[in-house]
Design an enzyme around this catalytic site. Sequence first.
Site, PDB file in Angstrom:
ATOM      1  N   GLU A 200      38.577  86.226 181.443  1.00 59.53           N
ATOM      2  CA  GLU A 200      37.417  87.048 181.772  1.00 59.53           C
ATOM      3  C   GLU A 200      36.774  87.645 180.522  1.00 59.53           C
ATOM      4  O   GLU A 200      37.445  87.886 179.534  1.00 59.53           O
ATOM      5  CB  GLU A 200      37.804  88.143 182.768  1.00 59.53           C
ATOM      6  CG  GLU A 200      39.012  88.973 182.394  1.00 59.53           C
ATOM      7  CD  GLU A 200      40.350  88.367 182.842  1.00 59.53           C
ATOM      8  OE1 GLU A 200      40.441  87.131 182.981  1.00 59.53           O
ATOM      9  OE2 GLU A 200      41.313  89.119 183.045  1.00 59.53           O
TER      10      GLU A 200
ATOM     11  N   CYS B 219      43.188  86.547 181.451  1.00 62.03           N
ATOM     12  CA  CYS B 219      43.186  85.081 181.495  1.00 62.03           C
ATOM     13  C   CYS B 219      41.980  84.559 180.737  1.00 62.03           C
ATOM     14  O   CYS B 219      42.087  84.052 179.639  1.00 62.03           O
ATOM     15  CB  CYS B 219      43.131  84.594 182.934  1.00 62.03           C
ATOM     16  SG  CYS B 219      44.656  84.831 183.831  1.00 62.03           S
TER      17      CYS B 219
END
Lengths: 784, 299
Positions: free
Chosen positions: A431, A429
Site C-alpha cells: 500500500e 504489503c
Amino acid sequence: MNHMTDRVARLREESLEAAPSISAERALLVTDFYRNPCARELPAPLLRAKVFRHLLKNRALYIGEDELIVGEKGNCPKTVPTYPELCCHSLSDLEILDSRKKIPYSVSRETEEVFRERIIPFWEGRSMRDMIFHSMEDRWLDCFEAGVFTEFMEQRSPGHTVLGGSIYSMGMEDFRRRIAVSMKKQGGDMRKRIQLMAMDICAQSLVLFAERYSSKALGLARTERSPARKRELLEIASVCSRVPREAPSTFREAVQYYWFVHLGVTTELNPWDSFSPGKLDRHLLPFYLRDLDKGLLTPEEARELLGCLWIKFNNQPAPPKVGVTAKESSTYTDFAQINTGGLAPDGSSGVNELSYMIIDVAQEMRLLQPSLSVQIGAVTEPEFLERALEMVREGFGQPSIFNADMIVKELANQGKSVEDALLGGSSGCVEVGVFGKENYNLSGYFNLAKILEITLNSGIDPSTGKTPGPDTGDPSGFASTEDLLKAFRVQVSHFADIKIKGNAVIEKLYADRMPAPFLSLFIDDCIGTGLDYHQGGARYNTTYIQCVGLGTMVDSLSAVDHHVFREGTLGMGTLLDCLSSDFDEDEILRMRLENHTPRFGNDDERADRFACAVQDICTEAIDGRPNGRGGEYHINFLPTTVHVYFGSVTGATPDGRKAGMPLSEGISPVQGMDRQGPTAVIRSASRLDHSRTGGTLLNQKFTPALLKTGKSRKKLASLIRTYFRLGGHHIQMNVVDMETLMSAREDPDAYRGLIVRVAGYSDYFCDLSEDLQDEIIRRTAQGS
Amino acid sequence: MNSGVVFQYKRYSLHDGPGIRTTVFLKGCPLSCSWCHNPESISPLPQLVLLSTRCFGCGECASACPSGAVDAKRPGKTDRTICTLCGECVRACPAGARAIAGQRTDVEEVMTMVERDLPFYEESGGGVTFSGGEPLMQPDFLAELLSRCRERGIHTAVDTSCHAPAPVFMMVAGLADLMLCDLKLAGDPQMLEYTGVKAGGILDNIRALAEDGGDFVLRMPVIPGVTDAPDNLRGVADFIKSLSRRPVLELLPYHSAYREKYRRLGITVKDSFTEDTGRRLTYVRESLTGAGIVIGIEE
C-alpha cells in the site's frame, strides 16, 4: 562474503531461537490504570496519554548482552504484549494461541492466571472489539460471518503508516515547543488544547523511557567486568540520555531514536503493520557521511548498527491475532517495511551508498522482519536493481520491488501535491502513502468471488441461506455477460455501502475512545491543527478497501462469456446447477471450464478485458467516497493470506474452481493458469490501471536458474523495468524450486529455515497452513 | 503474403540471442539428430500430440472424432493413419490432453504474436529468434518474416543447422541480424551417422558466412560420447581456426528430459545418452579453450 560481526551473529541467533510468548505485563499495567475510577473520568486523549506514561514509567527494561541498540516491546526478545483495551483475549483465545499448530504463542500458567483473575473480568464489554461488534448492524454482521469482507480494526488499531523525516531534525523538546506554539494558536478551543496536552505528555514520556534506559545502562556498566562491554554500556547510557530528548547528532543516535519511536508507537496501540522508518537510506545518509567525515564511525560499524536494528525488528512478532483476523493475516511478521532507493524529493534517484549497505545487511541477516523493498524509478541506476536481484536470488522473497514513478502517480491521483507524493512510498504489503503526513489504513478485505457467488444466486448466499444481497435477477435470464456484470456491479456497490457504513462507526469509535496522541506527534499536521491522528489530524487521510480474488473473478467472467454466450456450448442454468453441486455430477464440465477458458495472465484480451471491468466496478463502488476523517476511500489489490480464508467460505466458481479452494491472490493469475510466461503475465497485469489504486500485488515464481548469472539477472531486470514502464506497481519473486518446497512439506524439520514469499511479505514455509503451502507450490514457476 | 507451419512460440526466451526474445519455432527439419529435443519439429506437417498423463479416460475425444480414429475404449490411443488432424478431439478434450503441433500461419499472424512483447525487446535489447526444426526449410516465409521485423525495427536471430542450399543460407543471413549456427560434428561420417546429413555443406555455409561479414555465433550441443569425442573437438577447433573471422562458440548442455515428447507423438526414442552432470561440459570447455577457441556457455 559474510560481514556479520560476532556480536550480530550472536544476537541474530538469539532472536531466531527465541519462541514467541505472551507477556501479560502491558495488559496488567493498562488494566490497573483503567481500574482507577478517576482515570475513567479523564477525557480520552488525556487518559490515553497517561496510560502511555504509566506504561513507559513502569515497564520492565531489557538490555541484552552484546546489545548496542536497546529497547523491547515485551520483557525480552519475542515476548509479545497484548492490548486488552482493543482486544481482550479470552481464556479460550489464550488456549488456542498456546496450542495451535501454526503461529503459536506460548502462554505460561501465570499469564493465564493473570488474565483470568485481573484482565478479562475488567474488559468484558469494554474492549474496542466488543464495542465494534456491538455497534454493527445485523447485515454487517451477516456479511462478516459469511466472509464477504473482513474487518481490520476489530483486533488492531488503524495503522500502516510510516514515519517521515521529522525525528532526524527534532528532539522531543522541539516537538514540545511546536506543541506550545500550536496551543497558543488554538486559543480557547478546549478540545484541541486537551489533545495537545496529551501529545505533550507523550513526548515527555518517551524521554522518561529513554532516561530509564540510560540509568539502567549506567547501573550495568558499574558492575560490568569486561572493560570493552563497560565502554559499550556507557555509550548506550550516553546515547539514551541525548535521544529522543534532543535531535540526533550521530548515526547511532539516529538509529536508537527511531527505535524508541517505534517502541512508543507500538506500545501506545497495536497498529497494523507496526511502524516503519520509511526511506531509511535517505534519512540516515547525512549522519553517516558526517560521522565518517569526523572519524566517529566506520562503514563496518554502521553496518553493525543496522544489523542490530534488524534484529530489534525481528524480536517483535506481530500481536497475537485470533479468529478471522488470524486467518486473513496468519503470520508472525508484523509487516514493517524498509524502503530503499526510490526518488529524492527533487525527483532524482534516491539511491545512495546506504541503499546498497541496507541491501547487504538485509541479505546477510536473512530475517523475516523487517521486510525490505527497493523502489525503482525510470531514473534509478540499473546497477541498483541488479544488486537487488542478486538478493532475490537468495530465495527468501526479499526485497519486493516497487515502481517509484507509479507510486508518485498513484499518490498524485489521490489528490496529493507532487512535492508530498515524492515523500511517499510503500508500506506493509504494497500500500502507498505519504510518509509522515498521512493516515492511510487498510480497513478490510473485500471478497469479490463471494459477491459473484451471491450475484449468481440472485442475492442469496448459498452457504448460509441468508439473503445478504439485493435481488439482481435470475442469471438464467441474462442475455449477455454485460447483464451479469450489471448485476455484479449492483451487488458490489451494495456490499461496499455496508462496509463503508460500518467503517464510519468504527472510525468514530477510535476518534472518540482511542486517540493516539503519541503517534500524532510524528504525523503532520496533527500538532499544527490540534487534532488527533484518528480524528483527521493528518494532512492526508485515506481509507483503503482491499479487493481480493481478481484472477478468480476475471476467469469466472471469462468462462461465462466464452462458454455460455460466445460458444453457446453451455446453458447458464446448467452452469448454475453444477456450481451449486460443486461439480459433483460433472467433473468433465469442470475440467472443460478449467482448461478451455481464456484466462487472465496469458495476454489474452478475451479474458483481460474483464480485469478492467472488475477494476472499474470496484472503483465506482468505493473510490473517492468520503471517510470519517475528511479523506477518501481508495481501492487496492492485495491479499496477505486472506485468499485462502475467502476461498474456504466461497462456493464453486465458473472458472472450474471447486468450493473451498483458495482464490487467486493480489492481481496474480489464478495459481498455475499462467501458461505463456512472465511477459504475458505482465502484459495482462498491466491492462489494469494501477495509477487508480493504492497498490497492487503481483507474485511470480521463478526457478533459480533464471537468476543464476549476471546475464540472466540483467534480463530479469529488463522484464521488471518493462512492467513498470507499462504501469505496474509492484512485483515480487519467489525463487525456489518445486522439489525444495515438496521436500519441505514432507520433512518440515529439515527445512525450518526455508523462507518464501507469500503475498507482500515473506514467511517460514513450514509455518504456513497446508492450504497455503499447496497454493505456493501450485503457482506456476516461470522457467526458461 | 507467405504462410508457413509454426509449432510453438516461446516468450521470455533467454537463451537464443541477446535480451528478452520471443522464439518462433518453424516446423520441419532435414536432419534427424539422435538427440533431437524437439521431435515435433522434424516433420514439416502438423501432428497430433497426446499428453497421456493428463488423460483420464472420459472418452469425449472418441465421441467427437468424425473419422473414428479414436478408440472409445482406449481413448489414449489414436490411429494416426486415419486421423485427419481436424482438431475436433482437441476442442472436446476437457483435460487439455490433446493438441496439434503445427498450425499453418500467415506472416501477419506471426507478426501480431511477436509484436506483443515489443516493449520487452526495447527495454532489454532483445527481439525475435526463428528456430525450428530448420527454419530455412521455409525460406520464403522466413524471408518475409525477417523483412517485416526489420521494418518494425525488431532485432532478429535465426537458429539454424546451416544445412541448406548456399543461396538460401546467404539470403537469410543477409536479412537476419544474427545467425545462431549449429556446429555439431566436423566429420562427414559422424554427421551422417547421428544426424542423417553430411557436414561438408554446413561447414561451407559457415565459412561463407564468416567471409560475408554478418553477425554470427556457433553453437555446439555437448552430447556425451558423440560431440565431445576428442577427435571431434579437434576437428571443430581446427575448423573454427580456419575461418576468416573467429566467432564465439556456445556450448549447449544435453538434457534427457525431452524423451516424454516422443511418447506424446507416438514415436520411439531413437537413442538415449547419459545425462551430463556438468563434467563433460567442463571438459569440452577446457579442451576447446586450450585449443584457442572463445567459449560462451548457455545455461
